[in-house]
Design a protein around this motif. Structure first.
Motif, PDB file in Angstrom:
ATOM      1  N   GLN A   1       0.825  -1.221   0.000  1.00 24.54           N
ATOM      2  CA  GLN A   1       0.000   0.000   0.000  1.00 24.54           C
ATOM      3  C   GLN A   1       0.856   1.268   0.000  1.00 24.54           C
ATOM      4  O   GLN A   1       0.370   2.336   0.319  1.00 24.54           O
ATOM      5  CB  GLN A   1      -0.929   0.027   1.227  1.00 24.54           C
ATOM      6  N   GLY A   2       2.120   1.165  -0.299  1.00 26.48           N
ATOM      7  CA  GLY A   2       2.999   2.330  -0.269  1.00 26.48           C
ATOM      8  C   GLY A   2       3.857   2.318   0.982  1.00 26.48           C
ATOM      9  O   GLY A   2       3.765   1.403   1.801  1.00 26.48           O
ATOM     10  N   THR A   3       4.698   3.348   1.128  1.00 29.95           N
ATOM     11  CA  THR A   3       5.617   3.378   2.266  1.00 29.95           C
ATOM     12  C   THR A   3       4.918   3.928   3.502  1.00 29.95           C
ATOM     13  O   THR A   3       4.301   4.997   3.457  1.00 29.95           O
ATOM     14  CB  THR A   3       6.843   4.238   1.914  1.00 29.95           C
ATOM     15  N   VAL A   4       4.999   3.185   4.590  1.00 30.11           N
ATOM     16  CA  VAL A   4       4.356   3.636   5.831  1.00 30.11           C
ATOM     17  C   VAL A   4       5.407   3.765   6.938  1.00 30.11           C
ATOM     18  O   VAL A   4       6.313   2.941   7.025  1.00 30.11           O
ATOM     19  CB  VAL A   4       3.241   2.664   6.297  1.00 30.11           C
ATOM     20  N   PRO A   5       5.290   4.819   7.764  1.00 30.12           N
ATOM     21  CA  PRO A   5       6.216   4.939   8.889  1.00 30.12           C
ATOM     22  C   PRO A   5       5.725   4.111  10.079  1.00 30.12           C
ATOM     23  O   PRO A   5       4.540   4.145  10.402  1.00 30.12           O
ATOM     24  CB  PRO A   5       6.173   6.440   9.204  1.00 30.12           C
ATOM     25  N   ILE A   6       6.606   3.365  10.693  1.00 27.09           N
ATOM     26  CA  ILE A   6       6.245   2.607  11.898  1.00 27.09           C
ATOM     27  C   ILE A   6       7.189   3.039  13.008  1.00 27.09           C
ATOM     28  O   ILE A   6       8.407   2.846  12.912  1.00 27.09           O
ATOM     29  CB  ILE A   6       6.355   1.094  11.665  1.00 27.09           C
ATOM     30  N   GLU A   7       6.602   3.659  14.046  1.00 24.51           N
ATOM     31  CA  GLU A   7       7.426   4.152  15.138  1.00 24.51           C
ATOM     32  C   GLU A   7       7.486   3.100  16.234  1.00 24.51           C
ATOM     33  O   GLU A   7       6.465   2.536  16.613  1.00 24.51           O
ATOM     34  CB  GLU A   7       6.841   5.459  15.666  1.00 24.51           C
ATOM     35  N   ALA A   8       8.700   2.876  16.709  1.00 21.58           N
ATOM     36  CA  ALA A   8       8.850   1.833  17.736  1.00 21.58           C
ATOM     37  C   ALA A   8       9.934   2.223  18.732  1.00 21.58           C
ATOM     38  O   ALA A   8      10.768   3.078  18.454  1.00 21.58           O
ATOM     39  CB  ALA A   8       9.210   0.513  17.074  1.00 21.58           C
ATOM     40  N   ASP A   9       9.877   1.581  19.895  1.00 24.01           N
ATOM     41  CA  ASP A   9      10.898   1.833  20.911  1.00 24.01           C
ATOM     42  C   ASP A   9      12.095   0.903  20.737  1.00 24.01           C
ATOM     43  O   ASP A   9      13.214   1.262  21.054  1.00 24.01           O
ATOM     44  CB  ASP A   9      10.294   1.631  22.303  1.00 24.01           C
ATOM     45  N   PHE A  10      11.796  -0.301  20.272  1.00 27.96           N
ATOM     46  CA  PHE A  10      12.876  -1.268  20.080  1.00 27.96           C
ATOM     47  C   PHE A  10      12.666  -2.027  18.769  1.00 27.96           C
ATOM     48  O   PHE A  10      11.529  -2.207  18.333  1.00 27.96           O
ATOM     49  CB  PHE A  10      12.898  -2.299  21.219  1.00 27.96           C
ATOM     50  N   VAL A  11      13.779  -2.455  18.183  1.00 29.57           N
ATOM     51  CA  VAL A  11      13.710  -3.359  17.037  1.00 29.57           C
ATOM     52  C   VAL A  11      14.535  -4.593  17.398  1.00 29.57           C
ATOM     53  O   VAL A  11      15.689  -4.471  17.819  1.00 29.57           O
ATOM     54  CB  VAL A  11      14.284  -2.710  15.759  1.00 29.57           C
ATOM     55  N   ILE A  12      13.907  -5.761  17.300  1.00 29.61           N
ATOM     56  CA  ILE A  12      14.651  -7.007  17.547  1.00 29.61           C
ATOM     57  C   ILE A  12      14.783  -7.741  16.212  1.00 29.61           C
ATOM     58  O   ILE A  12      13.794  -8.129  15.601  1.00 29.61           O
ATOM     59  CB  ILE A  12      13.941  -7.905  18.587  1.00 29.61           C
ATOM     60  N   ASP A  13      16.012  -7.878  15.783  1.00 31.32           N
ATOM     61  CA  ASP A  13      16.286  -8.515  14.496  1.00 31.32           C
ATOM     62  C   ASP A  13      16.414 -10.021  14.690  1.00 31.32           C
ATOM     63  O   ASP A  13      17.354 -10.496  15.324  1.00 31.32           O
ATOM     64  CB  ASP A  13      17.588  -7.933  13.923  1.00 31.32           C
ATOM     65  N   CYS A  14      15.456 -10.745  14.140  1.00 37.92           N
ATOM     66  CA  CYS A  14      15.482 -12.211  14.263  1.00 37.92           C
ATOM     67  C   CYS A  14      15.719 -12.852  12.907  1.00 37.92           C
ATOM     68  O   CYS A  14      15.316 -13.986  12.670  1.00 37.92           O
ATOM     69  CB  CYS A  14      14.166 -12.727  14.842  1.00 37.92           C
ATOM     70  N   THR A  15      16.319 -12.123  11.981  1.00 37.65           N
ATOM     71  CA  THR A  15      16.465 -12.662  10.629  1.00 37.65           C
ATOM     72  C   THR A  15      17.600 -13.677  10.534  1.00 37.65           C
ATOM     73  O   THR A  15      17.624 -14.482   9.610  1.00 37.65           O
ATOM     74  CB  THR A  15      16.691 -11.544   9.603  1.00 37.65           C
ATOM     75  N   GLY A  16      18.545 -13.603  11.472  1.00 41.83           N
ATOM     76  CA  GLY A  16      19.561 -14.656  11.540  1.00 41.83           C
ATOM     77  C   GLY A  16      20.396 -14.856  10.301  1.00 41.83           C
ATOM     78  O   GLY A  16      20.599 -15.979   9.854  1.00 41.83           O
ATOM     79  N   LEU A  17      20.876 -13.766   9.743  1.00 37.21           N
ATOM     80  CA  LEU A  17      21.754 -13.914   8.581  1.00 37.21           C
ATOM     81  C   LEU A  17      23.114 -14.421   9.035  1.00 37.21           C
ATOM     82  O   LEU A  17      23.626 -13.994  10.058  1.00 37.21           O
ATOM     83  CB  LEU A  17      21.947 -12.563   7.900  1.00 37.21           C
ATOM     84  N   GLU A  18      23.663 -15.315   8.255  1.00 42.16           N
ATOM     85  CA  GLU A  18      24.983 -15.830   8.611  1.00 42.16           C
ATOM     86  C   GLU A  18      26.038 -15.201   7.728  1.00 42.16           C
ATOM     87  O   GLU A  18      25.822 -14.963   6.548  1.00 42.16           O
ATOM     88  CB  GLU A  18      25.014 -17.337   8.420  1.00 42.16           C
TER      89      GLU A  18
END
Lengths: 538, 141
Positions: free
Chosen positions: A418-435
């Motif tokens: 639906q287009g670019t949306v801003p998401i405001e957050a206090d924390f970001v937890i990256d669980c993508t687990g790139l090696e």
């Protein structure tokens, strides 16, 4: 040629025995670093003491442990094996990673009941032992009816570590462990290898010690962790390592903060770690009163039958849908799978199939059965359903284009349908687990540059069906590798408990053909199993 | 179980010959209806031969499973279809070499005991003497 039964020999490092003009530091020389094959004289001339032992395993994690366990059961005495690495206990790194990614000792791993790194037979399985010992009929019913009427049984992390400790004591693991860092393994002129160990400060007279062995096993684990580029950029540009964390780094402060202040957390990723982190966030909310809003960001949103290429409509080679016989369950964003591979890679059809495939074909099947996935578990489904209903768990599909600080918070600009949306957050937890790439690891980089090691179709260490590193043979010596750095070979499930055992079995069988250790036939196997059960030395 | 087709067939034959053979040897004299060894062993052979066909069907069904596994439970409940078919053939006197219809309870006891022991053994103890068996789809050779 090294006599396998010979005792360890430490040649003198007395400087007076060497040419007086040469500085004797016991350190690597430039000449050594540039030379692919080392002579005994080259090592001795540098003043590095040489220890003779037929077999060394580099890593000292679970990969080393499982391999050594097999060899001990095959009758190899502790004097013929050395485990080189920095870990005190084989499960140390594993326990750290599972703990921070929200599987502390009382929680359950994502691992099959019969996948026991402390027991090469997988019998009794963790589940059977737990069910019988505590006469827990629920567990026995679960084992019987999984995965049709119950979630897969999985063992508690703490139990796995305790059993590993028992087995470690039984096989005399500590007698074989030599602590230190290994960054170089080179082929020896005349056969075998030199493994250079840097012991801890003060532990030896020289800076390095060389282990001269006929066989080397490399099990150094994950080369490293890679952050998503936009997360890494944000962290460095804003010097903010508190609000943006990777699930595999210690981030307990996030959960502590969430208990105190109602906040919004963005969780990124659709795999097992995301599930774990969500469970922690939801447990804290439902059981301990946290007021956390969760935004769960999926890059690929799975909405039904899928395979490693994604949903039915997603592009795949040859077009069309997931093949009739290769369709995985999915929904609500997730691809569902009991363990991190389809189960039969550990012994059934897929294992047999991949064993025969080369190059592109192999890479294609890896891709098809791969893809991020997580198990379907009753508790998780219940929590997520409640979260969606009550509005505190919001899945979003898209890719983050940019991240900006906004006071104490972070604005994620997410490109969605639906287009670019801003998401405001206090924390970001990256669980993508790139090696990270295997060349990020210094030892593996050195092996690629000087050891004759090549890459397999998915870019990792190229091992044969016997887990011998292709291109590294040195006289009658052989070098093996197992674990995640060998992903992409003739056996897919390498980076798992059972995968390490499959590898260890092949390595042991290959070593036996070379005259190192005994065959584990039905009689030896059965006798050794009884010893395991009784807890007596192999 | 994570069987391949070859492994299924090998495991089936091994289990029925070893455990089926021994259990039938021990049970036949005490079964109701006083069957002779010829009858019980012909029934065992019937289970084995039909079992090979069943394994082909199970292998086909397994292809619809993403995991390509054969859940523990399936190994037990397939006793129902297999047992029913064998009894049907016995009841219709279609099994060569057996005159008349054998005692139902004799059949049920012998069949169930063998099946249960084989199922238990396959799901655990088999891995003790044969450490490569579980990693090679149930192949013994």
């Amino acid at each position: 040629m090294i006599e396998p039964s010979a005792a360890s020999v430490v040649p003198t490092t007395d400087p007076s025995t060497y040419l007086p003009a040469q500085a004797i530091t016991g350190d690597l020389t430039d000449q050594m670093l540039e030379t692919d094959f080392w002579t005994d004289d080259l090592v001795a001339a540098a003043g590095i003491p040489i220890v003779d032992v037929p077999f060394v395993t580099v890593g000292s994690g679970i990969g080393s442990f499982v391999t050594v366990d097999y060899l001990r059961i095959a009758g190899v005495p502790t004097s013929q094996i050395r485990v080189l690495g920095t870990l005190d206990k084989p499960w140390q790194t594993y326990e750290y990673l599972t703990r921070v990614s929200q599987v502390p000792r009382p929680e359950r791993l994502r691992s099959d009941s019969a996948s026991r790194p402390d027991n090469i037979w997988g019998f009794p399985s963790y589940g059977f032992a737990e069910g019988v010992r505590k006469f827990n009929l629920k567990v026995l019913w679960q084992l019987f009816s999984e995965p049709i009427f119950a979630d897969y049984y999985t063992p508690k992390a703490g139990n796995v570590f305790e059993q590993l400790e028992r087995e470690s004591n039984r096989i005399g693991y500590d007698e074989m462990l030599v602590k230190g860092l290994v960054r170089i393994v080179r082929r020896r002129y005349g056969g075998g290898y030199f493994t250079i160990l840097t012991p801890p400060e003060g532990a030896s007279a020289t800076k390095r010690v060389a282990f001269r062995s006929q066989y080397v096993h490399v099990a150094v684990g994950y080369p490293g962790l890679k952050f998503l580029p936009e997360l890494q950029r944000y962290r460095t540009e804003n010097n903010d390592y508190r609000h943006i964390v990777n699930a595999y780094e210690a981030h307990e402060h996030v959960y502590e903060r969430l208990m105190q202040v109602p906040s919004t957390v963005v969780v990124r990723g659709g795999g097992i770690v995301a599930s774990r982190v969500l469970q922690r966030l939801m447990d804290d909310r439902l059981l301990h009163g946290a007021q956390t809003n969760i935004v769960h960001l999926f890059r690929t949103y799975i909405n039904g039958p899928n395979d490693g290429y994604g949903n039915e409509g997603d592009p795949r080679p040859g077009g069309g849908k997931p093949r009739m016989f290769m369709r995985r369950r999915g929904g609500d964003g997730w691809a569902y799978q009991g363990f991190n591979y389809p189960k039969s890679v550990w012994g059934g059809q897929l294992k047999a199939q991949v064993r025969k495939l080369e190059g592109e074909e192999r890479a294609e099947l890896y891709k098809r059965m791969g893809g991020t996935n997580t198990p379907w578990r009753k508790l998780w489904q219940k929590q997520m359903n409640q979260g969606r209903r009550e509005g505190w768990y919001t899945p979003v599909v898209g890719a983050v284009e940019d991240m900006q600080p906004s006071g104490e918070r972070i604005v994620n600009h997410v490109r969605t349908a639906q287009g670019t949306v801003p998401i405001e957050a206090d924390f970001v937890i990256d669980c993508t687990g790139l090696e990270a790439d295997i060349a990020e690891h210094r030892l593996l980089k050195d092996l690629l540059e000087h050891g004759g090691v090549t890459r397999n179709p998915v870019g990792r260490l190229n091992v044969d069906r016997s887990f011998e590193l292709i291109g590294t043979a040195s006289g009658t010596g052989a070098m093996y590798a197992s674990g995640s750095s060998t992903l992409g070979g003739y056996f897919p499930g390498v980076d798992t408990f059972l995968g390490l055992q499959v590898a260890a079995q092949e390595i042991q069988a290959d070593l036996r053909k070379r005259g190192f250790g005994k065959r584990i036939g039905p009689v030896r196997s059965t006798l050794q199993w009884w010893k395991w059960l009784a807890g007596s030395a192999p | 179980m994570l069987p391949t087709l070859n492994g299924r067939l090998q495991t089936r034959i091994f289990m029925l010959v070893v455990f089926g053979g021994l259990i039938t040897l021990a049970l036949t004299p005490i079964l109701p209806g006083d069957p002779d060894y010829k009858t019980t062993y012909i029934i065992l052979a019937t289970v084995l031969v039909l079992g090979i066909v069943w394994e082909l069907i199970y292998h086909g069904i397994q292809q619809f499973r993403w995991e390509k596994d054969w859940p523990t439970m399936f190994g037990l409940i397939t006793a129902l279809n297999e047992g029913a078919l064998v009894w049907l053939l016995l009841d219709l006197e279609l099994v060569p070499g057996i005159d008349g219809v054998p005692d139902f309870w004799a059949f049920l006891i012998d069949f169930s005991v063998i099946w249960f022991v084989v199922w238990i053994w396959t799901n655990g103890p088999m891995r003790v003497p044969f450490i490569r068996w579980r990693f090679f789809g149930g192949r013994i050779i």
